[in-house]
Design an enzyme around this catalytic site. Sequence first.
Site, short mmCIF file in Angstrom:
data_model
loop_
_atom_site.label_atom_id
_atom_site.label_comp_id
_atom_site.label_asym_id
_atom_site.label_seq_id
_atom_site.Cartn_x
_atom_site.Cartn_y
_atom_site.Cartn_z
CB ILE A 18 -0.99 -0.03 1.19
CG1 ILE A 18 -2.15 0.94 0.92
CG2 ILE A 18 -0.31 0.27 2.51
CD1 ILE A 18 -3.32 0.77 1.84
CG ASN A 31 -0.59 1.97 18.12
OD1 ASN A 31 -0.50 3.02 18.76
ND2 ASN A 31 0.45 1.41 17.52
CG ASP A 41 1.43 2.30 12.45
OD1 ASP A 41 1.63 3.35 11.83
OD2 ASP A 41 1.20 2.26 13.68
N1 AR6 Z 1 0.65 -3.14 2.25
C1 AR6 Z 1 -0.58 -3.68 2.33
N2 AR6 Z 1 -0.97 -4.49 3.33
C2 AR6 Z 1 -0.07 -4.75 4.30
C3 AR6 Z 1 1.24 -4.23 4.29
C4 AR6 Z 1 1.60 -3.39 3.21
N3 AR6 Z 1 2.81 -2.83 3.10
N4 AR6 Z 1 1.90 -4.69 5.40
C5 AR6 Z 1 1.03 -5.47 6.06
N5 AR6 Z 1 -0.15 -5.53 5.41
P1 AR6 Z 1 -1.36 -4.98 10.51
P2 AR6 Z 1 -3.59 -4.50 12.40
C6 AR6 Z 1 -1.41 -6.21 5.77
O1 AR6 Z 1 -0.72 -5.92 11.47
O2 AR6 Z 1 -3.93 -5.95 12.40
C7 AR6 Z 1 0.74 -2.14 14.22
O3 AR6 Z 1 1.77 -2.39 15.13
C8 AR6 Z 1 -1.32 -7.41 6.68
O4 AR6 Z 1 -1.01 -8.58 5.93
O5 AR6 Z 1 -0.49 -3.99 9.82
O6 AR6 Z 1 -4.70 -3.49 12.24
C9 AR6 Z 1 -0.08 -0.92 14.61
O7 AR6 Z 1 0.71 0.08 15.19
C10 AR6 Z 1 -2.72 -7.45 7.25
O8 AR6 Z 1 -3.62 -8.15 6.38
O9 AR6 Z 1 -2.53 -4.09 11.24
C11 AR6 Z 1 -1.05 -1.51 15.59
O10 AR6 Z 1 -0.48 -1.62 16.88
C12 AR6 Z 1 -3.15 -5.99 7.27
O11 AR6 Z 1 -2.19 -5.29 6.50
C13 AR6 Z 1 -1.32 -2.88 15.04
O12 AR6 Z 1 -0.18 -3.22 14.27
C14 AR6 Z 1 -3.21 -5.37 8.65
O13 AR6 Z 1 -2.14 -5.86 9.44
C15 AR6 Z 1 -2.51 -2.89 14.10
O14 AR6 Z 1 -2.79 -4.21 13.72
#
Ligand code: AR6
Length: 194
Positions: A18, A31, A41
């Site tokens: 993304i 968060n 993030d």
């Molecule tokens: N592009 C698109 N999707 C992605 C990317 C990327 N570069 N990287 C990961 N994903 P997550 P959450 C997907 O863990 O569950 C952080 O520490 C990933 O495969 O990023 O909402 C924050 O600070 C998954 O399907 O977010 C919060 O503390 C999706 O993005 C916490 O993680 C969301 O995974 C939020 O957790």
Amino acid sequence: MKLPSFQDGRVVVKVGDITQEAVDAVVNAANGSLLGGGGVDGAIHRAGGPAILEECKDIRSTRYPDGLPTGGAVLTTAGRMPARHVIHTVGPVYGSGGADKAEKLADCYRNSLALAAEAGLATVAFPAISTGIFGYPMDEAAAVSSRAIQDALRSNLSIREVRLVFFLPRDAEVFVSHQAFATGPQQTDGDSTP
Ligand code: AR6
């Protein structure tokens, strides 16, 4: 597999990183601290550079001293990313989330799109909020997020494209099989499997 679009082409599903999307806003699965973290993030802050964190700190001290509540959304610069802005939203933690976790996840999508429309933005890319570190199962999140996006598109007519960006091809497939848009996909890979 050619991924379908929904809602008369206003919702597009794709696989990718993304941080590379050239849209008016990319949504960050943040968060409440707004001070960064892992997953998407971390990737957004790394790609966009320090300007994003500076603005997040400012928002914390002026508007959200106790942190951004779950389901809320705020807008910052996208720094060095190709996108113009980042919309930071906080999804629910699946394990510890209460009965209202689906409502909170829906709020993330509705509030992010309302904020985008308010700022005059037309194209918005979302990651699958809460489905990584926060543990929301992709199939359940697909139903919740698609309904919320459908609602938001109805009330925010200026939003031209919602791009759903999945990191893993398998996640995009699970989304497509479990989405709950009222009308079916507009384009398919030609495969006749329902
Ligand atoms: N592009 C698109 N999707 C992605 C990317 C990327 N570069 N990287 C990961 N994903 P997550 P959450 C997907 O863990 O569950 C952080 O520490 C990933 O495969 O990023 O909402 C924050 O600070 C998954 O399907 O977010 C919060 O503390 C999706 O993005 C916490 O993680 C969301 O995974 C939020 O957790």
